[in-house]
Design an enzyme around this catalytic site. Sequence first.
Site, PDB file in Angstrom:
ATOM      1  N   ASN A 166       4.136 -39.384   7.264  1.00 45.51           N
ATOM      2  CA  ASN A 166       4.278 -40.171   8.487  1.00 45.51           C
ATOM      3  C   ASN A 166       3.013 -41.019   8.588  1.00 45.51           C
ATOM      4  OD1 ASN A 166       4.424 -41.185  11.053  1.00 45.51           O
ATOM      5  ND2 ASN A 166       4.294 -39.203  12.104  1.00 45.51           N
ATOM      6  N   LYS A 185       2.293 -43.247  10.660  1.00 48.45           N
ATOM      7  CA  LYS A 185       1.940 -43.600  12.048  1.00 48.45           C
ATOM      8  C   LYS A 185       1.593 -45.097  12.115  1.00 48.45           C
ATOM      9  CE  LYS A 185       0.700 -38.826  12.805  1.00 48.45           C
ATOM     10  NZ  LYS A 185      -0.077 -37.838  13.535  1.00 48.45           N
ATOM     11  N   HIS A 193       8.595 -36.903  17.940  1.00 48.65           N
ATOM     12  CA  HIS A 193       7.210 -36.604  17.553  1.00 48.65           C
ATOM     13  C   HIS A 193       6.380 -36.375  18.824  1.00 48.65           C
ATOM     14  CE1 HIS A 193       3.205 -36.936  15.888  1.00 48.65           C
ATOM     15  NE2 HIS A 193       3.743 -36.716  14.699  1.00 48.65           N
ATOM     16  N   GLU A 224       3.573 -37.350  19.616  1.00 49.51           N
ATOM     17  CA  GLU A 224       2.907 -38.563  20.118  1.00 49.51           C
ATOM     18  C   GLU A 224       3.883 -39.408  20.935  1.00 49.51           C
ATOM     19  OE1 GLU A 224       1.317 -39.749  16.304  1.00 49.51           O
ATOM     20  OE2 GLU A 224       0.056 -37.970  16.353  1.00 49.51           O
ATOM     21  N   GLU A 275       5.342 -28.979  14.424  1.00 50.60           N
ATOM     22  CA  GLU A 275       4.000 -29.556  14.408  1.00 50.60           C
ATOM     23  C   GLU A 275       3.244 -29.114  15.662  1.00 50.60           C
ATOM     24  OE1 GLU A 275       3.954 -33.362  11.826  1.00 50.60           O
ATOM     25  OE2 GLU A 275       4.586 -33.948  13.833  1.00 50.60           O
ATOM     26  N   GLY A 285      -3.966 -34.137  13.404  1.00 50.00           N
ATOM     27  CA  GLY A 285      -5.084 -35.065  13.332  1.00 50.00           C
ATOM     28  C   GLY A 285      -6.416 -34.444  13.713  1.00 50.00           C
ATOM     29  N   SER A 306      -2.465 -31.454  10.011  1.00 57.13           N
ATOM     30  CA  SER A 306      -3.621 -31.358   9.109  1.00 57.13           C
ATOM     31  C   SER A 306      -3.291 -30.744   7.745  1.00 57.13           C
ATOM     32  CB  SER A 306      -4.775 -30.607   9.783  1.00 57.13           C
ATOM     33  OG  SER A 306      -5.186 -31.295  10.960  1.00 57.13           O
TER      34      SER A 306
HETATM   35  P1  13P Z   1      -1.937 -35.072  10.425  1.00 55.67           P
HETATM   36  O1  13P Z   1      -1.446 -34.630   9.077  1.00 55.67           O
HETATM   37  O2  13P Z   1      -2.793 -36.299  10.371  1.00 55.67           O
HETATM   38  O3  13P Z   1      -2.520 -33.950  11.188  1.00 55.67           O
HETATM   39  O4  13P Z   1      -0.619 -35.539  11.258  1.00 55.67           O
HETATM   40  C1  13P Z   1       0.475 -34.696  11.306  1.00 55.67           C
HETATM   41  C2  13P Z   1       1.618 -35.418  11.924  1.00 55.67           C
HETATM   42  O5  13P Z   1       1.610 -35.692  13.112  1.00 55.67           O
HETATM   43  C3  13P Z   1       2.732 -35.826  11.066  1.00 55.67           C
HETATM   44  O6  13P Z   1       3.824 -36.262  11.798  1.00 55.67           O
END
Ligand code: 13P
Length: 253
Positions: free
Chosen positions: A10, A12, A95, A97, A167, A173, A212
């Site tokens: 992803n 982002k 997600h 976010e 997640e 992140g 992560s």
């Molecule tokens: P990270 O791998 O940067 O922690 O992000 C995970 C994520 O949100 C994937 O959708």
Amino acid sequence: MSRIKYVYGNWKMNQGLKEIETFFEELSENQKDWKCVFGIAPQFLHLSKVLNSTQNMNVKVGAQNCSHKESGAFTGDISPVSLKELGCDFVIIGHSERRAFFKESHEVINEKTKLALSLGLEVVFCIGETLEQREAGKVEDVLKEQITKGLEGLTAKDLENVVIAYEPVWAIGTGVTATPEQAEETHAMIRSFLDSDTAFNASTTSILYGGSVKPSNVEGLLSNENIDGALVGGASLKAQDFNALCEEASKLS
Ligand code: 13P
């Protein structure tokens, strides 16, 4: 029961045109032999470029979100009909976010999921608890509610095209990964819930972990019975890391 492993990147709101070119130049030649399912979800604007760059590869291409409607007066939104028409394989829905920054409700997530599935897109359905919810002992309740409300009304047939991505918000992140034991325990709980309380065929459903994930911890996570792959943010941006993740997932598939 052993299920094939997944690595979905992803991206982002990252990667410009130059970085995308470099990524596909550096994507390993071995990709044609990888046994895992692997894919990339770039920004909407870059979907065509990624689709063109991956024409002769096994890479699946997906979007990070879609509209809850097929068409109409929804300024700035992206129809899943257009995603399908363009050639996308999957779409990430729910997600954390999107839930946090764009206030997406269970109801809108449910509408998006139903529509995307009806169009033949695979849905990567994201769930996860915040640190506050984990510390309050609410992990199970939160995840069950996200699944029940977000996937309400879907049949066993519809759900065949749903991949769950667990997640934990506190691991996204942050560099803090759930330990393999923590992740496996939660994945086992999710699978048992899918089996007992939903129309899912739990034994064939893929449940990915996200938060992560990187080359140094992927083996420990993916070698667990109930962890069927990874949804990866940061470590999917560089081809070297993505290659390493796929090599490991392929070995474990
Ligand atoms: P990270 O791998 O940067 O922690 O992000 C995970 C994520 O949100 C994937 O959708």
